[in-house]
Design an enzyme around this catalytic site. Structure first.
Site, short mmCIF file in Angstrom:
data_model
loop_
_atom_site.label_atom_id
_atom_site.label_comp_id
_atom_site.label_asym_id
_atom_site.label_seq_id
_atom_site.Cartn_x
_atom_site.Cartn_y
_atom_site.Cartn_z
N HIS A 54 11.58 -6.41 5.16
CA HIS A 54 11.80 -7.83 4.84
C HIS A 54 10.68 -8.70 5.39
CE1 HIS A 54 16.46 -7.53 4.15
NE2 HIS A 54 15.78 -7.24 3.07
N HIS A 88 14.53 -1.87 6.63
CA HIS A 88 14.57 -3.20 6.04
C HIS A 88 14.03 -4.30 6.96
CE1 HIS A 88 16.86 -1.26 2.93
NE2 HIS A 88 17.15 -2.38 2.31
N ASN A 92 20.49 -0.76 6.44
CA ASN A 92 19.28 -1.58 6.53
C ASN A 92 18.10 -0.79 7.10
OD1 ASN A 92 20.54 -3.94 5.58
ND2 ASN A 92 21.49 -4.21 7.58
N LYS A 126 27.42 -8.24 -0.61
CA LYS A 126 26.45 -9.13 0.04
C LYS A 126 25.83 -10.00 -1.05
CE LYS A 126 24.82 -6.68 4.13
NZ LYS A 126 23.64 -6.02 4.74
N GLU A 137 29.54 -5.77 8.13
CA GLU A 137 28.41 -5.36 8.98
C GLU A 137 28.66 -5.66 10.47
OE1 GLU A 137 24.56 -5.23 6.94
OE2 GLU A 137 23.80 -6.38 8.64
N GLU A 179 15.44 2.90 -2.02
CA GLU A 179 16.82 2.79 -1.50
C GLU A 179 17.55 4.12 -1.67
OE1 GLU A 179 17.69 0.16 0.16
OE2 GLU A 179 16.93 -1.69 -0.77
N ARG A 197 34.78 -23.43 -4.40
CA ARG A 197 35.21 -22.62 -3.25
C ARG A 197 35.52 -21.17 -3.61
NH1 ARG A 197 38.27 -27.22 -1.62
NH2 ARG A 197 37.06 -28.44 -0.16
N LYS A 256 27.48 4.42 -0.43
CA LYS A 256 27.58 2.97 -0.18
C LYS A 256 29.04 2.55 -0.10
CE LYS A 256 25.91 -1.44 -0.30
NZ LYS A 256 24.87 -2.36 -0.62
N HIS A 312 10.78 -5.69 -3.55
CA HIS A 312 11.67 -5.43 -2.42
C HIS A 312 11.67 -3.94 -2.05
CE1 HIS A 312 15.13 -5.64 0.22
NE2 HIS A 312 15.69 -4.66 -0.47
N ARG A 360 27.64 -0.59 9.02
CA ARG A 360 26.92 -0.98 7.80
C ARG A 360 25.44 -1.25 8.07
NH1 ARG A 360 28.93 -4.93 2.81
NH2 ARG A 360 26.97 -4.79 1.67
P1 NAD Z 1 15.19 -7.88 -9.82
O1 NAD Z 1 16.57 -8.29 -10.01
O2 NAD Z 1 14.17 -8.94 -9.70
O3 NAD Z 1 14.78 -6.89 -11.00
C1 NAD Z 1 13.48 -6.38 -11.04
C2 NAD Z 1 12.81 -6.65 -12.39
O4 NAD Z 1 13.37 -5.79 -13.38
C3 NAD Z 1 12.99 -8.06 -12.92
O5 NAD Z 1 11.79 -8.46 -13.54
C4 NAD Z 1 14.07 -7.90 -13.99
O6 NAD Z 1 14.01 -8.87 -14.98
C5 NAD Z 1 13.75 -6.54 -14.53
N1 NAD Z 1 14.87 -5.80 -15.14
C6 NAD Z 1 16.13 -5.73 -14.70
N2 NAD Z 1 16.82 -4.81 -15.41
C7 NAD Z 1 15.96 -4.36 -16.36
C8 NAD Z 1 16.07 -3.39 -17.38
N3 NAD Z 1 17.18 -2.67 -17.54
N4 NAD Z 1 15.00 -3.18 -18.18
C9 NAD Z 1 13.85 -3.86 -17.99
N5 NAD Z 1 13.67 -4.76 -17.01
C10 NAD Z 1 14.72 -5.00 -16.19
O7 NAD Z 1 15.03 -6.97 -8.49
P2 NAD Z 1 15.81 -5.69 -7.95
O8 NAD Z 1 14.77 -4.76 -7.46
O9 NAD Z 1 16.83 -5.20 -8.89
O10 NAD Z 1 16.60 -6.29 -6.69
C11 NAD Z 1 15.92 -6.75 -5.56
C12 NAD Z 1 16.81 -7.76 -4.87
O11 NAD Z 1 18.01 -7.13 -4.46
C13 NAD Z 1 16.17 -8.36 -3.63
O12 NAD Z 1 16.34 -9.74 -3.65
C14 NAD Z 1 16.99 -7.76 -2.50
O13 NAD Z 1 17.04 -8.61 -1.38
C15 NAD Z 1 18.32 -7.56 -3.15
N6 NAD Z 1 19.16 -6.53 -2.53
C16 NAD Z 1 20.45 -6.86 -2.25
C17 NAD Z 1 21.30 -5.92 -1.71
C18 NAD Z 1 22.74 -6.26 -1.47
O14 NAD Z 1 23.45 -5.46 -0.84
N7 NAD Z 1 23.21 -7.37 -1.95
C19 NAD Z 1 20.83 -4.62 -1.45
C20 NAD Z 1 19.51 -4.32 -1.76
C21 NAD Z 1 18.68 -5.29 -2.30
N1 GLY Z 2 21.75 -3.15 1.35
C1 GLY Z 2 22.37 -3.24 2.63
C2 GLY Z 2 23.83 -3.49 2.58
O1 GLY Z 2 24.41 -3.64 1.53
O2 GLY Z 2 24.44 -3.57 3.60
#
Ligand code: NAD
Ligand code: GLY
Length: 357
Positions: A249, A245, A242, A140, A234, A182, A118, A224, A261, A238
């Site tokens: 998405h 997005h 997006n 998030k 949100e 972003e 939990r 942010k 992404h 917030r």
């Molecule tokens: P990811 O985590 O898959 O990383 C991208 C690639 O880079 C992967 O292959 C990873 O292994 C590699 N990598 C990571 N750090 C590295 C480094 N320093 N050197 C070499 N390789 C490295 O993807 P991402 O683009 O970081 O994140 C995308 C995700 O984030 C999506 O799922 C998206 O929905 C999510 N997201 C979430 C929020 C939120 O507010 N929570 C906001 C935006 C995006």
């Molecule tokens: N990336 C969108 C949010 O964090 O709200």
């Protein structure tokens, strides 16, 4: 350098560092000293940074689980492998999870921490540009479900965010570009002066020159933090984060994660920019300025193999759909976002068509 995010649960810092050496101190400062810390990461990041983080955690290190890198692993099956690892390590409510890597491990580690027993504490150590400017901040967390983006999740804030700026040195160019989608978003929705800074400094940013890169990261996190501090869950404001997005998405899902992404966010942003220009919300010149930045960083202009109707239908799975109506984030000039549901199907379809091959 440090920023603060203020949420109902707690106020927490975003720390900007040059290595991992202050990780243990950050734990102590967050009131998590003396706890076992379990690392959740992916296969690439584990190979690059796993042992450095383990060494810095010292006797606080409680184990590590690394899943095969990639968005296609962001699902509940992978989460069960984390729970299994947590159980095998005898983690309890005093244990701590660290999300090490990009947004995929970040969102998933946070979700596992939010739900295991939990809820146990977690912190973020983002290593992609996208994660450092966006996903590690704001709480998030979640997974994709049956291919639909972030369909299962929670708002669950980390205890702190620890950014080691040097990790970007190993990031592949395509991933860096994806993160820039972003970054450009913040300029478009929030801050024209920042947008101009990006235009002026784009070569230096691409070359990862330390001063402009750090300034850029800090500025994105400041925006942010400000937005999340005003609207953690949100309820309204917030949603501006997006921008691009909803279409993005939908493209990401319909392409079965063949595009990154950030690439899909760029495509979605380009479509919305076309819509905004058509509605007279932004000038042709402003649209061109935004397109030029996306182009400069090598972000895709178009996507193949999809129909506009298919993308449109997929958009109804977006979490901004309210009573069957999609909420859009549009611009009223660069630096000013506006939320509206007053966008007709035909306008959306023709906007989507501008990004289809
Ligand atoms: P990811 O985590 O898959 O990383 C991208 C690639 O880079 C992967 O292959 C990873 O292994 C590699 N990598 C990571 N750090 C590295 C480094 N320093 N050197 C070499 N390789 C490295 O993807 P991402 O683009 O970081 O994140 C995308 C995700 O984030 C999506 O799922 C998206 O929905 C999510 N997201 C979430 C929020 C939120 O507010 N929570 C906001 C935006 C995006
Ligand atoms: N990336 C969108 C949010 O964090 O709200």
């Amino acid at each position: 350098m440090e920023l603060k995010v203020k949420t109902k649960e707690r106020e927490y810092p975003i720390q900007f560092k040059e290595d991992f050496s202050a990780l243990r101190q950050a734990l102590e400062e967050a009131g998590l000293g003396g706890r076992k810390v379990f690392v959740v990461t992916d296969s690439h990041v584990a190979a690059l940074y796993g042992s450095q983080v383990e060494a810095q955690l010292g006797d606080a290190y409680g184990g590590c689980v690394a899943f095969p890198a990639g968005e296609d692993q962001k699902n509940l099956q992978t989460i069960t492998t984390f729970y299994d690892a947590f159980l095998a390590a005898h983690m309890d409510r005093k244990s701590v999870v660290v999300a090490l890597g990009g947004g995929v491990p970040g969102d998933m580690a946070g979700f596992a921490a939010a739900t295991f027993q939990r809820g146990i504490p977690f912190f973020q150590v983002p290593t992609t540009l996208l994660a450092q400017v966006d996903s590690s901040v704001g709480g998030k967390v979640g997974v994709d479900y049956r291919g639909h983006k972030n369909m299962v999740g929670a708002f669950y804030q980390p205890h702190f965010v620890y950014i080691n700026l040097k990790t970007l040195k190993t990031l592949p160019a395509r991933e860096f570009a994806a993160g820039m989608a972003e970054v450009v978003k913040y300029g478009l929705i929030w801050d024209e002066a920042f947008f101009t800074f990006l235009e002026e400094q784009k070569e230096a940013i691409l070359a990862q020159e330390e001063a402009p890169l750090t300034q850029m990261l800090y500025h994105c996190c400041r925006i942010k933090a400000e937005v999340v501090s005003q609207d953690e869950k949100e309820g309204g404001l917030r949603e501006v984060l997006n921008f691009g997005h909803t279409i993005g998405h939908a493209v990401e899902t319909e392409k079965h994660f063949a595009l990154l992404h950030g690439e899909c966010v760029a495509l979605g942003s380009r479509a919305i920019l076309a819509l905004c220009e058509k509605e007279g919300r932004i000038s042709a010149k402003d649209r061109q300025r935004a397109e030029a930045l996306f182009d400069f960083f090598g972000l895709p202009k178009t996507v193949d193999g999809l129909s506009a109707e298919q993308v449109y239908e997929q958009m109804f799975f977006d979490k901004k759909v309210r009573n069957g109506v999609i909420q859009f984030v549009l611009l009223q000039g660069i630096g000013r976002a506006e939320r509206t549901s007053q966008v007709g199907r035909d306008e959306v379809i023709s906007a989507i068509k501008t990004i289809l091959e």
